[in-house]
Design a protein around this motif. Sequence first.
Motif, PDB file in Angstrom:
ATOM      1  N   ARG A 129      72.753  16.645  20.401  1.00 44.83           N
ATOM      2  CA  ARG A 129      71.685  17.395  21.060  1.00 44.83           C
ATOM      3  C   ARG A 129      71.583  18.800  20.494  1.00 44.83           C
ATOM      4  N   ASP A 157      69.137   6.124  11.875  1.00 40.52           N
ATOM      5  CA  ASP A 157      68.212   6.283  12.996  1.00 40.52           C
ATOM      6  C   ASP A 157      68.991   6.927  14.144  1.00 40.52           C
ATOM      7  N   SER A 163      74.495  12.174  15.162  1.00 46.26           N
ATOM      8  CA  SER A 163      73.465  13.041  15.728  1.00 46.26           C
ATOM      9  C   SER A 163      74.026  13.726  16.962  1.00 46.26           C
ATOM     10  N   ILE A 220      69.974   9.060  17.768  1.00 43.42           N
ATOM     11  CA  ILE A 220      69.654   8.881  19.182  1.00 43.42           C
ATOM     12  C   ILE A 220      68.380   9.677  19.495  1.00 43.42           C
ATOM     13  N   SER A 221      67.492   9.052  20.223  1.00 41.98           N
ATOM     14  CA  SER A 221      66.218   9.690  20.560  1.00 41.98           C
ATOM     15  C   SER A 221      66.451  11.018  21.283  1.00 41.98           C
ATOM     16  N   GLY A 222      65.763  12.059  20.809  1.00 40.06           N
ATOM     17  CA  GLY A 222      65.875  13.366  21.450  1.00 40.06           C
ATOM     18  C   GLY A 222      66.948  14.249  20.853  1.00 40.06           C
ATOM     19  N   HIS A 223      67.811  13.706  20.015  1.00 36.87           N
ATOM     20  CA  HIS A 223      68.830  14.531  19.368  1.00 36.87           C
ATOM     21  C   HIS A 223      68.196  15.325  18.230  1.00 36.87           C
ATOM     22  N   THR A 224      68.421  16.643  18.253  1.00 34.33           N
ATOM     23  CA  THR A 224      67.775  17.495  17.263  1.00 34.33           C
ATOM     24  C   THR A 224      68.603  17.658  15.994  1.00 34.33           C
ATOM     25  N   SER A 262      63.301  12.781  12.897  1.00 35.38           N
ATOM     26  CA  SER A 262      64.014  11.628  13.444  1.00 35.38           C
ATOM     27  C   SER A 262      64.817  10.929  12.360  1.00 35.38           C
TER      28      SER A 262
END
Lengths: 113, 114
Positions: free
Chosen positions: A96, A24, A94, A26-30, A73
């Motif tokens: 950015r 899972d 992960s 980090i939120s926002g990591h592409t 995600s």
Amino acid sequence: GAGVSQSPSNKVTEKGKDVELRCDPISGHTALYWYRQSLGQGLEFLIYFQGNSAPDKSGLPSDRFSAERTGGSVSTLTIQRTQQEDSAVYLCASSRGGTGELFFGEGSRLTVL
Amino acid sequence: AQSVTQLDSHVSVSEGTPVLLRCNYSSSYSPSLFWYVQHPNKGLQLLLKYTSAATLVKGINGFEAEFKKSETSFHLTKPSAHMSDAAEYFCVVSAPLGNEKLTFGTGTRLTIIP
């Protein structure tokens, strides 16, 4: 949580069984990566996802290994018909994208008996 | 293609003395270079990175590294070792930013002697 989360943290399986390892990011990591770390070895690149692009699968060691990333995600690494040489720590990371800085999870330790 | 060679698998230094961890790289491109640290039972963490700006790069926890193109080296240094520096250190190379498949060295285990 704020970091990269991996599960399970430890997995013991019998030779020939299939296993799934989850990441899972980090939120926002592409960008999302899977690496393998064997005892006394460096990190071996397995696969790289970047946004909606086709993944770079050039590091997967055999066709028993596959990975997918759903909805940009969560990612799952699947190892079919496990072998003893698959025993290792599987690390997910992960980023950015475009920074070169990867954020790593604490890994999933796989032991194949 | 790119690769890194970490010349020492283990380094031991006394607390308060300088640290030198050696890394040589090979790259077909102008490389981006990184040092990552892995403390026991922890995930890897970025210490510092070189991306063609200043050749002397400062990182966290007092570490720094100097990019030397003529020697194809990117050695990691710290003036004074602390017990908390005991960890595994990885030198890493990638193609110029935009291609982020990082290639890791085999690691150097740093031991600090009290």
